[in-house]
Write a protein that holds these residues in place. Structure first.
Motif, PDB file in Angstrom:
ATOM      1  N   PRO A 142      62.349 -43.095 -19.139  1.00  0.00           N
ATOM      2  CA  PRO A 142      62.251 -44.083 -18.112  1.00  0.00           C
ATOM      3  C   PRO A 142      60.839 -43.799 -17.428  1.00  0.00           C
ATOM      4  CG  PRO A 142      64.503 -43.143 -17.614  1.00  0.00           C
ATOM      5  CD  PRO A 142      63.957 -42.381 -18.910  1.00  0.00           C
ATOM      6  N   TYR A 143      60.290 -44.530 -16.987  1.00  0.00           N
ATOM      7  CA  TYR A 143      58.912 -44.455 -16.101  1.00  0.00           C
ATOM      8  C   TYR A 143      59.219 -43.158 -15.079  1.00  0.00           C
ATOM      9  CZ  TYR A 143      56.754 -48.600 -18.001  1.00  0.00           C
ATOM     10  OH  TYR A 143      56.442 -49.496 -18.717  1.00  0.00           O
ATOM     11  N   PRO A 144      58.078 -42.512 -14.788  1.00  0.00           N
ATOM     12  CA  PRO A 144      58.133 -41.330 -13.749  1.00  0.00           C
ATOM     13  C   PRO A 144      58.855 -41.619 -12.354  1.00  0.00           C
ATOM     14  CG  PRO A 144      56.180 -41.156 -14.903  1.00  0.00           C
ATOM     15  CD  PRO A 144      56.776 -42.462 -15.414  1.00  0.00           C
ATOM     16  N   ARG A 145      58.543 -42.640 -12.088  1.00  0.00           N
ATOM     17  CA  ARG A 145      59.298 -43.176 -10.832  1.00  0.00           C
ATOM     18  C   ARG A 145      60.592 -43.223 -10.847  1.00  0.00           C
ATOM     19  NH1 ARG A 145      56.585 -47.792 -12.415  1.00  0.00           N
ATOM     20  NH2 ARG A 145      57.746 -49.696 -12.446  1.00  0.00           N
ATOM     21  N   HIS A 146      61.172 -43.846 -12.101  1.00  0.00           N
ATOM     22  CA  HIS A 146      62.592 -44.221 -12.249  1.00  0.00           C
ATOM     23  C   HIS A 146      63.341 -42.869 -12.450  1.00  0.00           C
ATOM     24  CE1 HIS A 146      61.606 -48.203 -12.050  1.00  0.00           C
ATOM     25  NE2 HIS A 146      61.273 -48.519 -13.417  1.00  0.00           N
ATOM     26  N   ARG A 147      62.494 -41.899 -13.001  1.00  0.00           N
ATOM     27  CA  ARG A 147      63.180 -40.452 -13.515  1.00  0.00           C
ATOM     28  C   ARG A 147      63.670 -39.845 -12.144  1.00  0.00           C
ATOM     29  NH1 ARG A 147      58.979 -40.154 -17.484  1.00  0.00           N
ATOM     30  NH2 ARG A 147      58.131 -38.260 -16.120  1.00  0.00           N
ATOM     31  N   HIS A 148      62.329 -39.849 -11.145  1.00  0.00           N
ATOM     32  CA  HIS A 148      62.603 -39.219  -9.979  1.00  0.00           C
ATOM     33  C   HIS A 148      63.979 -39.944  -9.336  1.00  0.00           C
ATOM     34  CE1 HIS A 148      61.576 -37.021  -6.393  1.00  0.00           C
ATOM     35  NE2 HIS A 148      61.683 -38.253  -5.573  1.00  0.00           N
ATOM     36  N   THR A 149      63.856 -41.212  -9.307  1.00  0.00           N
ATOM     37  CA  THR A 149      65.310 -41.848  -8.377  1.00  0.00           C
ATOM     38  C   THR A 149      66.315 -41.434  -9.068  1.00  0.00           C
ATOM     39  OG1 THR A 149      63.863 -43.644  -7.867  1.00  0.00           O
ATOM     40  CG2 THR A 149      66.170 -44.024  -7.747  1.00  0.00           C
ATOM     41  N   ILE A 150      66.511 -41.440 -10.454  1.00  0.00           N
ATOM     42  CA  ILE A 150      67.755 -41.012 -11.016  1.00  0.00           C
ATOM     43  C   ILE A 150      68.127 -39.656 -11.040  1.00  0.00           C
ATOM     44  CG2 ILE A 150      68.972 -41.020 -13.281  1.00  0.00           C
ATOM     45  CD1 ILE A 150      67.269 -43.361 -14.346  1.00  0.00           C
ATOM     46  N   ALA A 151      67.183 -38.754 -11.079  1.00  0.00           N
ATOM     47  CA  ALA A 151      67.477 -37.529 -10.769  1.00  0.00           C
ATOM     48  C   ALA A 151      67.925 -37.057  -9.470  1.00  0.00           C
ATOM     49  CB  ALA A 151      66.076 -36.544 -11.129  1.00  0.00           C
ATOM     50  N   SER A 152      67.382 -37.886  -8.387  1.00  0.00           N
ATOM     51  CA  SER A 152      68.066 -37.617  -7.130  1.00  0.00           C
ATOM     52  C   SER A 152      69.337 -38.258  -6.732  1.00  0.00           C
ATOM     53  CB  SER A 152      66.936 -38.490  -6.065  1.00  0.00           C
ATOM     54  OG  SER A 152      65.689 -37.815  -5.903  1.00  0.00           O
ATOM     55  N   MET A 153      69.508 -39.116  -7.486  1.00  0.00           N
ATOM     56  CA  MET A 153      70.979 -39.862  -7.400  1.00  0.00           C
ATOM     57  C   MET A 153      71.992 -38.948  -8.174  1.00  0.00           C
ATOM     58  SD  MET A 153      70.236 -43.665  -8.739  1.00  0.00           S
ATOM     59  CE  MET A 153      71.927 -44.213  -8.575  1.00  0.00           C
ATOM     60  N   VAL A 154      71.682 -38.344  -9.236  1.00  0.00           N
ATOM     61  CA  VAL A 154      72.701 -37.488  -9.992  1.00  0.00           C
ATOM     62  C   VAL A 154      72.526 -35.732  -9.377  1.00  0.00           C
ATOM     63  CG1 VAL A 154      72.902 -38.955 -11.708  1.00  0.00           C
ATOM     64  CG2 VAL A 154      71.208 -37.211 -11.888  1.00  0.00           C
ATOM     65  N   ARG A 155      71.666 -35.490  -8.827  1.00  0.00           N
ATOM     66  CA  ARG A 155      71.346 -34.204  -8.257  1.00  0.00           C
ATOM     67  C   ARG A 155      71.166 -33.228  -9.352  1.00  0.00           C
ATOM     68  NH1 ARG A 155      76.410 -33.882  -4.178  1.00  0.00           N
ATOM     69  NH2 ARG A 155      77.371 -35.004  -5.807  1.00  0.00           N
ATOM     70  N   GLU A 156      70.413 -33.637 -10.207  1.00  0.00           N
ATOM     71  CA  GLU A 156      69.861 -32.962 -11.167  1.00  0.00           C
ATOM     72  C   GLU A 156      68.292 -32.875 -11.521  1.00  0.00           C
ATOM     73  OE1 GLU A 156      71.434 -30.865 -13.120  1.00  0.00           O
ATOM     74  OE2 GLU A 156      73.527 -31.620 -13.398  1.00  0.00           O
ATOM     75  N   THR A 157      67.793 -31.970 -11.917  1.00  0.00           N
ATOM     76  CA  THR A 157      66.097 -31.841 -12.168  1.00  0.00           C
ATOM     77  C   THR A 157      65.934 -33.026 -13.437  1.00  0.00           C
ATOM     78  OG1 THR A 157      66.252 -30.216 -13.905  1.00  0.00           O
ATOM     79  CG2 THR A 157      65.938 -29.798 -11.665  1.00  0.00           C
ATOM     80  N   GLU A 158      64.693 -33.547 -13.392  1.00  0.00           N
ATOM     81  CA  GLU A 158      64.079 -34.401 -14.292  1.00  0.00           C
ATOM     82  C   GLU A 158      64.005 -33.775 -15.731  1.00  0.00           C
ATOM     83  OE1 GLU A 158      60.564 -36.932 -13.443  1.00  0.00           O
ATOM     84  OE2 GLU A 158      60.939 -36.526 -11.211  1.00  0.00           O
ATOM     85  N   ASN A 159      63.643 -32.382 -15.611  1.00  0.00           N
ATOM     86  CA  ASN A 159      63.601 -31.469 -16.889  1.00  0.00           C
ATOM     87  C   ASN A 159      64.693 -31.270 -17.473  1.00  0.00           C
ATOM     88  OD1 ASN A 159      61.675 -29.808 -18.288  1.00  0.00           O
ATOM     89  ND2 ASN A 159      63.023 -28.147 -17.604  1.00  0.00           N
ATOM     90  N   TYR A 160      65.801 -31.342 -16.735  1.00  0.00           N
ATOM     91  CA  TYR A 160      67.201 -31.148 -17.274  1.00  0.00           C
ATOM     92  C   TYR A 160      67.505 -32.614 -18.098  1.00  0.00           C
ATOM     93  CZ  TYR A 160      72.258 -30.921 -17.897  1.00  0.00           C
ATOM     94  OH  TYR A 160      73.494 -30.973 -18.326  1.00  0.00           O
TER      95      TYR A 160
END
Length: 247
Positions: free
Chosen positions: A41-59
């Motif tokens: 996903p685009y960076p802004r979507h990655r950030h949103t999803i990572a926050s939703m699932v409480r994981e890091t984007e890097n993971y």
């Protein structure tokens, strides 16, 4: 290639394609491709999803962030460097311990200094009752690794093993508490790790010095960061190789 980490993270949090699509302003079919085809996903979507699932984007997307960018973010994950662990302010330890609501993870040999706080063990029991996951890893007092570390830190034969047993006496009330797990490890401990939700204290180990006199890092997890995640994965590796603690 499917993104199994993303699939698992969504399932663990009870989220489906529609939830993610609504949060990111995309189509459910796009979300499905992020999962089944491993699309990034685009960076802004990655950030949103990572926050939703409480994981890091890097993971969730290990290859999405360029190495140069990861290095920049890692610098921002370091809140402060302390020349010695015993120079960390008491009020910082108190804040980290008090504020943690989801994760407390400790990888040490003994860490007697923690139980010098009269309310520490009771606080862990209270956090577990409120839904936090408490995982504590101690050096196996009967292991050769602990005996060797006692010599390397110039503590004297059997001293570190005795410290571990002394510390365990304080943790005995937690043995029957749901949500609290305690294990013994035989790892060569390069760092002691103290995780409190999205913050960590990393106490490096220096040959010939006791932990209290070795440097320490205060880290704060960032979504696209790599440093916090590295130590978190190290904890998981030791945890997977450990055995239940026996008192």
């Amino acid at each position: 290639m499917p993104n199994e980490r993303l699939r698992d993270a969504l399932l663990r949090n009870g989220l489906d394609l529609d939830h993610v699509a609504k949060a990111t302003g995309t189509d459910p079919k796009t979300v499905e491709r992020w999962i089944t085809r491993g699309r990034t996903p685009y960076p802004r979507h990655r950030h949103t999803i990572a926050s939703m699932v409480r994981e890091t984007e890097n993971y969730l997307w290990p290859d999405a962030v360029a190495p140069e960018r990861k290095a920049e973010i890692a610098e921002s994950e370091v809140v402060k460097v302390y020349p010695h662990r015993n120079s960390i302010p008491v009020d910082l330890w108190d804040r980290l311990i008090e504020d943690a609501t989801e994760h407390v993870e400790v990888l040490v040999h003994a860490a007697l200094f923690l139980v010098e706080r009269p309310t520490f063990v009771k606080g862990l029991a209270r956090k577990a009752a409120n839904g936090a996951r408490i995982r504590l890893l101690f050096g196996d007092p009967a292991s050769r690794e602990v005996a060797r570390r006692s010599d390397e830190e110039q503590l004297g034969k059997g001293t570190l093993s005795a410290r571990i047993r002394n510390a365990l006496a304080f943790y005995r009330p937690l043995q029957s508490v749901d949500g609290v797990e305690m294990r013994f490890h035989k790892a060569t401990l390069y760092n002691s790790i103290f995780r409190f939700d999205d913050e960590m204290i990393i106490n490096t180990h220096v040959y010939g010095f006791q932990g209290a006199h070795a440097p320490a890092l205060h880290l704060r997890r960032l979504s696209a960061g790599d440093l916090f995640e590295t130590y978190s994965e190290s904890f998981e590796t030791v945890w997977s190789q450990s055995k239940p603690a026996t008192f």
